[in-house]
Scaffold this motif. Structure first.
Motif, PDB file in Angstrom:
ATOM      1  N   MET A  88       1.399   7.473   0.378  1.00  0.00           N
ATOM      2  CA  MET A  88       0.894   6.171   0.429  1.00  0.00           C
ATOM      3  C   MET A  88      -0.626   6.364  -0.521  1.00  0.00           C
ATOM      4  SD  MET A  88       0.918   3.987   3.746  1.00  0.00           S
ATOM      5  CE  MET A  88       1.782   4.785   5.081  1.00  0.00           C
ATOM      6  N   LYS A  89      -0.539   5.401  -1.572  1.00  0.00           N
ATOM      7  CA  LYS A  89      -1.555   5.362  -2.630  1.00  0.00           C
ATOM      8  C   LYS A  89      -2.866   4.719  -1.414  1.00  0.00           C
ATOM      9  CE  LYS A  89      -3.184   3.558  -6.934  1.00  0.00           C
ATOM     10  NZ  LYS A  89      -2.737   3.191  -7.917  1.00  0.00           N
ATOM     11  N   VAL A  90      -3.808   5.426  -1.637  1.00  0.00           N
ATOM     12  CA  VAL A  90      -4.959   4.913  -0.958  1.00  0.00           C
ATOM     13  C   VAL A  90      -6.265   4.251  -1.975  1.00  0.00           C
ATOM     14  CG1 VAL A  90      -7.085   5.443   0.661  1.00  0.00           C
ATOM     15  CG2 VAL A  90      -4.788   6.441   1.134  1.00  0.00           C
ATOM     16  N   SER A  91      -6.536   3.175  -1.946  1.00  0.00           N
ATOM     17  CA  SER A  91      -7.820   2.422  -2.602  1.00  0.00           C
ATOM     18  C   SER A  91      -9.005   2.368  -1.996  1.00  0.00           C
ATOM     19  CB  SER A  91      -7.169   1.164  -3.288  1.00  0.00           C
ATOM     20  OG  SER A  91      -6.067   1.117  -3.932  1.00  0.00           O
ATOM     21  N   VAL A  92     -10.049   2.277  -2.552  1.00  0.00           N
ATOM     22  CA  VAL A  92     -11.300   2.152  -1.527  1.00  0.00           C
ATOM     23  C   VAL A  92     -11.964   1.032  -2.613  1.00  0.00           C
ATOM     24  CG1 VAL A  92     -12.690   3.933  -2.630  1.00  0.00           C
ATOM     25  CG2 VAL A  92     -13.353   2.824  -0.738  1.00  0.00           C
ATOM     26  N   ILE A  93     -12.571  -0.115  -1.871  1.00  0.00           N
ATOM     27  CA  ILE A  93     -13.655  -1.085  -2.561  1.00  0.00           C
ATOM     28  C   ILE A  93     -14.826  -0.492  -2.045  1.00  0.00           C
ATOM     29  CG2 ILE A  93     -14.197  -3.293  -2.601  1.00  0.00           C
ATOM     30  CD1 ILE A  93     -11.457  -4.260  -2.038  1.00  0.00           C
ATOM     31  N   ILE A  94     -15.892  -0.390  -3.114  1.00  0.00           N
ATOM     32  CA  ILE A  94     -17.254  -0.230  -2.604  1.00  0.00           C
ATOM     33  C   ILE A  94     -18.182  -1.341  -2.833  1.00  0.00           C
ATOM     34  CG2 ILE A  94     -19.164   1.285  -2.915  1.00  0.00           C
ATOM     35  CD1 ILE A  94     -17.471   3.532  -3.663  1.00  0.00           C
ATOM     36  N   CYS A  95     -18.656  -2.000  -1.911  1.00  0.00           N
ATOM     37  CA  CYS A  95     -19.493  -3.201  -1.968  1.00  0.00           C
ATOM     38  C   CYS A  95     -20.986  -2.779  -2.538  1.00  0.00           C
ATOM     39  CB  CYS A  95     -19.359  -3.892  -0.759  1.00  0.00           C
ATOM     40  SG  CYS A  95     -18.047  -4.440  -0.262  1.00  0.00           S
ATOM     41  N   ALA A  96     -21.125  -3.298  -3.650  1.00  0.00           N
ATOM     42  CA  ALA A  96     -22.473  -2.900  -4.134  1.00  0.00           C
ATOM     43  C   ALA A  96     -23.279  -4.041  -5.213  1.00  0.00           C
ATOM     44  CB  ALA A  96     -22.346  -1.521  -5.238  1.00  0.00           C
ATOM     45  N   ALA A  97     -22.765  -5.138  -4.753  1.00  0.00           N
ATOM     46  CA  ALA A  97     -23.199  -6.482  -5.533  1.00  0.00           C
ATOM     47  C   ALA A  97     -24.235  -7.132  -4.962  1.00  0.00           C
ATOM     48  CB  ALA A  97     -21.994  -7.243  -5.653  1.00  0.00           C
ATOM     49  N   GLY A  98     -24.946  -6.355  -3.834  1.00  0.00           N
ATOM     50  CA  GLY A  98     -26.029  -7.044  -2.997  1.00  0.00           C
ATOM     51  C   GLY A  98     -27.378  -7.171  -3.839  1.00  0.00           C
ATOM     52  N   LYS A  99     -28.101  -8.018  -3.047  1.00  0.00           N
ATOM     53  CA  LYS A  99     -29.587  -7.908  -4.095  1.00  0.00           C
ATOM     54  C   LYS A  99     -30.605  -7.088  -3.371  1.00  0.00           C
ATOM     55  CE  LYS A  99     -29.399 -12.847  -5.609  1.00  0.00           C
ATOM     56  NZ  LYS A  99     -28.079 -13.302  -5.091  1.00  0.00           N
ATOM     57  N   LYS A 156     -18.442  10.530  -2.590  1.00  0.00           N
ATOM     58  CA  LYS A 156     -17.815  10.879  -1.190  1.00  0.00           C
ATOM     59  C   LYS A 156     -16.432  10.504  -1.269  1.00  0.00           C
ATOM     60  CE  LYS A 156     -21.793  12.351   0.268  1.00  0.00           C
ATOM     61  NZ  LYS A 156     -22.696  11.435   1.387  1.00  0.00           N
ATOM     62  N   PHE A 157     -16.082   9.582  -1.992  1.00  0.00           N
ATOM     63  CA  PHE A 157     -14.601   8.867  -2.043  1.00  0.00           C
ATOM     64  C   PHE A 157     -13.995   9.637  -3.037  1.00  0.00           C
ATOM     65  CE2 PHE A 157     -17.041   5.800   0.182  1.00  0.00           C
ATOM     66  CZ  PHE A 157     -15.946   5.557   1.514  1.00  0.00           C
ATOM     67  N   TYR A 158     -14.266  10.461  -4.024  1.00  0.00           N
ATOM     68  CA  TYR A 158     -13.921  11.264  -5.352  1.00  0.00           C
ATOM     69  C   TYR A 158     -12.812  12.057  -4.470  1.00  0.00           C
ATOM     70  CZ  TYR A 158     -13.449  13.235  -9.736  1.00  0.00           C
ATOM     71  OH  TYR A 158     -13.041  13.866 -10.973  1.00  0.00           O
ATOM     72  N   ASN A 159     -11.813  12.350  -4.850  1.00  0.00           N
ATOM     73  CA  ASN A 159     -10.731  13.378  -4.519  1.00  0.00           C
ATOM     74  C   ASN A 159     -10.106  12.837  -3.133  1.00  0.00           C
ATOM     75  OD1 ASN A 159     -10.664  14.851  -6.617  1.00  0.00           O
ATOM     76  ND2 ASN A 159     -12.459  16.349  -6.270  1.00  0.00           N
ATOM     77  N   ILE A 160     -10.536  11.939  -2.486  1.00  0.00           N
ATOM     78  CA  ILE A 160      -9.897  11.495  -1.376  1.00  0.00           C
ATOM     79  C   ILE A 160      -9.129  10.237  -1.600  1.00  0.00           C
ATOM     80  CG2 ILE A 160     -10.415  10.914   1.320  1.00  0.00           C
ATOM     81  CD1 ILE A 160     -12.919  12.371   1.308  1.00  0.00           C
ATOM     82  N   ALA A 161      -9.779   9.220  -2.179  1.00  0.00           N
ATOM     83  CA  ALA A 161      -9.073   7.805  -2.436  1.00  0.00           C
ATOM     84  C   ALA A 161      -8.510   8.232  -3.982  1.00  0.00           C
ATOM     85  CB  ALA A 161     -10.059   6.776  -2.720  1.00  0.00           C
ATOM     86  N   ASP A 162      -7.349   7.261  -4.159  1.00  0.00           N
ATOM     87  CA  ASP A 162      -6.686   7.751  -5.295  1.00  0.00           C
ATOM     88  C   ASP A 162      -7.297   6.507  -6.243  1.00  0.00           C
ATOM     89  OD1 ASP A 162      -4.639   9.387  -4.277  1.00  0.00           O
ATOM     90  OD2 ASP A 162      -4.011   7.642  -3.016  1.00  0.00           O
ATOM     91  N   GLU A 163      -7.971   5.618  -5.815  1.00  0.00           N
ATOM     92  CA  GLU A 163      -8.294   4.363  -6.615  1.00  0.00           C
ATOM     93  C   GLU A 163      -9.792   4.026  -6.195  1.00  0.00           C
ATOM     94  OE1 GLU A 163      -6.092   0.774  -8.456  1.00  0.00           O
ATOM     95  OE2 GLU A 163      -6.383   0.458  -6.317  1.00  0.00           O
ATOM     96  N   ILE A 164     -10.948   3.929  -7.051  1.00  0.00           N
ATOM     97  CA  ILE A 164     -11.981   3.574  -6.583  1.00  0.00           C
ATOM     98  C   ILE A 164     -12.545   2.178  -7.305  1.00  0.00           C
ATOM     99  CG2 ILE A 164     -14.522   4.047  -6.278  1.00  0.00           C
ATOM    100  CD1 ILE A 164     -13.914   6.867  -6.137  1.00  0.00           C
ATOM    101  N   ILE A 165     -12.586   1.050  -6.597  1.00  0.00           N
ATOM    102  CA  ILE A 165     -13.113  -0.129  -7.201  1.00  0.00           C
ATOM    103  C   ILE A 165     -14.471  -0.556  -6.717  1.00  0.00           C
ATOM    104  CG2 ILE A 165     -12.734  -2.666  -7.151  1.00  0.00           C
ATOM    105  CD1 ILE A 165      -9.574  -1.496  -6.765  1.00  0.00           C
ATOM    106  N   ILE A 166     -15.356  -0.841  -7.563  1.00  0.00           N
ATOM    107  CA  ILE A 166     -16.609  -1.097  -7.177  1.00  0.00           C
ATOM    108  C   ILE A 166     -17.310  -2.435  -7.690  1.00  0.00           C
ATOM    109  CG2 ILE A 166     -19.398  -0.388  -6.958  1.00  0.00           C
ATOM    110  CD1 ILE A 166     -18.323   2.462  -8.147  1.00  0.00           C
ATOM    111  N   ALA A 167     -17.685  -3.064  -6.371  1.00  0.00           N
ATOM    112  CA  ALA A 167     -18.137  -4.566  -6.833  1.00  0.00           C
ATOM    113  C   ALA A 167     -19.502  -4.448  -7.158  1.00  0.00           C
ATOM    114  CB  ALA A 167     -17.706  -5.574  -5.697  1.00  0.00           C
ATOM    115  N   CYS A 168     -20.027  -5.150  -8.208  1.00  0.00           N
ATOM    116  CA  CYS A 168     -21.240  -4.949  -8.589  1.00  0.00           C
ATOM    117  C   CYS A 168     -21.765  -6.376  -9.147  1.00  0.00           C
ATOM    118  CB  CYS A 168     -21.563  -4.071  -9.924  1.00  0.00           C
ATOM    119  SG  CYS A 168     -20.742  -2.765  -9.989  1.00  0.00           S
TER     120      CYS A 168
END
Ligand code: CTP
Ligand code: MG
Length: 379
Positions: free
Chosen positions: A1-12, A37-49
């Protein structure tokens, strides 16, 4: 199963009073440490900036192949916009402001989603929680049933997308993903978080002093190095990259920067590596006349590969001649830049040898350096 991660980084970072995502943590921007920390664990990293940080964070997190998205004015909006980009079957949602998350907790969260369909990392509350109304306590829930929700929070992508879509039109303010999932899908499962996984919220949450490193699963080591170069005919010496007028020069295969050589050996030794002769042999023509400051930067990368970054440096230079005091500030600036630490974290003392020994007889210069290195986390 493909695992994605969303990292929330758009705060002030309003409560901290500065941009938390770009603030330095162990010599790297906070978002770099979280993403790593998520590199090599999640298959896809998405960052909200945020719009302002988009270019910067894209560059900082490019080594991890992260995709960046412009976030929104609330955390909810940032997640909602990022969910559009998710292609995995499972999605973890994590606060960029939680850089102390560890690989085992992330893997535990993923396993729990695979088994139960959802996973909220929690820790039991060690404080009694009270409900208040103005100045009085109105209720005290039984602490045995009270947990603190952290991130990551993991879900089946299709379900959390549905939940967010419905929540987007109900006008409520959701501060985390478990509330959205609970409202529109079902009560989420819990899994084990970690004590270290705090959310950096206020300035004081940032462990800016080296001695706090062990609190966050890191360790500290000391490194010591020395070097000597003899004076020869000619004029001008270089110490810590600063050219200093002198009636003699220092004999060396490289530029003879005896002070930087001591610093390099201290760094390498602290990180358990070989000495500079091993990495930059004086039999190798590439290092003939080499700029030692450039070699120092290579050494910082070498120790970085082992997870170490310098916290401070104390350097002593013993020279009967020339007088070094006018050059110390410039030397500190050069070292601070190469080591990625503050000028205040560097001490340089210079002294004569009172006419004694080879230094006293003006036969050469001797330097020794001691440094404290931090290691981010074991493993
Ligand atoms: N976040 C986000 N988009 C927003 C607001 C917050 O992606 N519009 C992210 C933050 O960058 C942070 C996480 O959500 O990593 C948790 O939020 P918080 O700790 O509240 O950070 P900030 O919103 O930046 O801080 P503050 O509320 O003090 O302004
Ligand atoms: Mg906030």
């Amino acid at each position: 199963m493909k695992v994605s991660v969303i990292i929330c980084a758009a705060g002030k970072g309003e409560r901290a009073g500065f941009n938390k995502m770009l603030a330095p943590l162990y010599g790297q921007p906070t978002i770099f440490t979280t993403c790593e920390k998520f590199y090599n664990i999640a298959d896809e990293i998405i960052i909200a900036c945020s719009k302002n940080d988009l270019e910067n964070i894209t560059a900082i997190c490019s080594p991890f192949g992260a995709v960046t998205v412009e976030g929104g004015s609330t955390r909810f909006e940032s997640v909602y916009k990022s969910l559009d980009k998710v292609t995995g079957d499972i999605v973890l949602i994590h606060d960029g402001a939680r850089p102390f998350i560890d690989g085992d907790t992330i893997k535990g969260c993923i396993d729990c989603v695979k088994e139960h369909g959802s996973a909220i990392c929690v820790m039991p509350s060690t404080d009694t929680v009270v409900y208040c109304d103005n100045d009085t306590v109105t209720d005290i829930p039984d602490r045995s049933g009270v947990y603190r929700a952290q991130t990551p929070q993991g879900f089946k992508t299709a379900e959390i997308k549905t939940a967010y879509k419905k929540a987007a039109s109900d006008g409520n303010n959701y501060t985390d993903d478990s509330s959205v999932y609970r409202k529109y899908i079902r009560p989420p499962y819990i899994c084990k978080g970690s004590i270290a996984n705090i959310k950096l919220t206020y300035k004081s949450d940032f462990p800016d002093r080296p001695y706090t490193a062990p609190l966050y699963g890191g360790k500290m080591v000391v490194g010591y190095g020395t070097d000597v170069h003899a004076f020869g005919e000619g004029g001008g010496i270089t110490l810590c990259g600063v050219k200093i007028p002198c009636s003699k020069r220092l004999i060396a295969h490289s530029d003879g920067d005896v002070a930087v050589h001591a610093v390099m050996d201290a760094l390498l030794s602290g990180a358990g590596l070989n000495d500079i002769g091993h990495y930059f042999p004086d039999t190798d023509q590439r290092y003939s006349g080499a700029d030692s400051m450039r070699l120092l930067k290579e050494v910082v990368s070498l120790i970085g590969e082992r997870g170490y970054s310098p916290a401070n440096l104390s350097l002593t230079i013993c020279a009967e001649t020339p007088k070094l005091a006018p050059y110390i500030e410039a030397m500190k600036q050069n070292l601070a830049e190469a080591l990625n630490i503050g000028v205040d974290d560097i001490g340089i003392s210079a002294g004569t040898n009172e006419g004694l020994g080879f230094v006293g007889q003006k036969l050469g210069i001797y330097a020794n350096a001691i440094t404290l290195l931090m290691r981010k986390e074991n493993g």
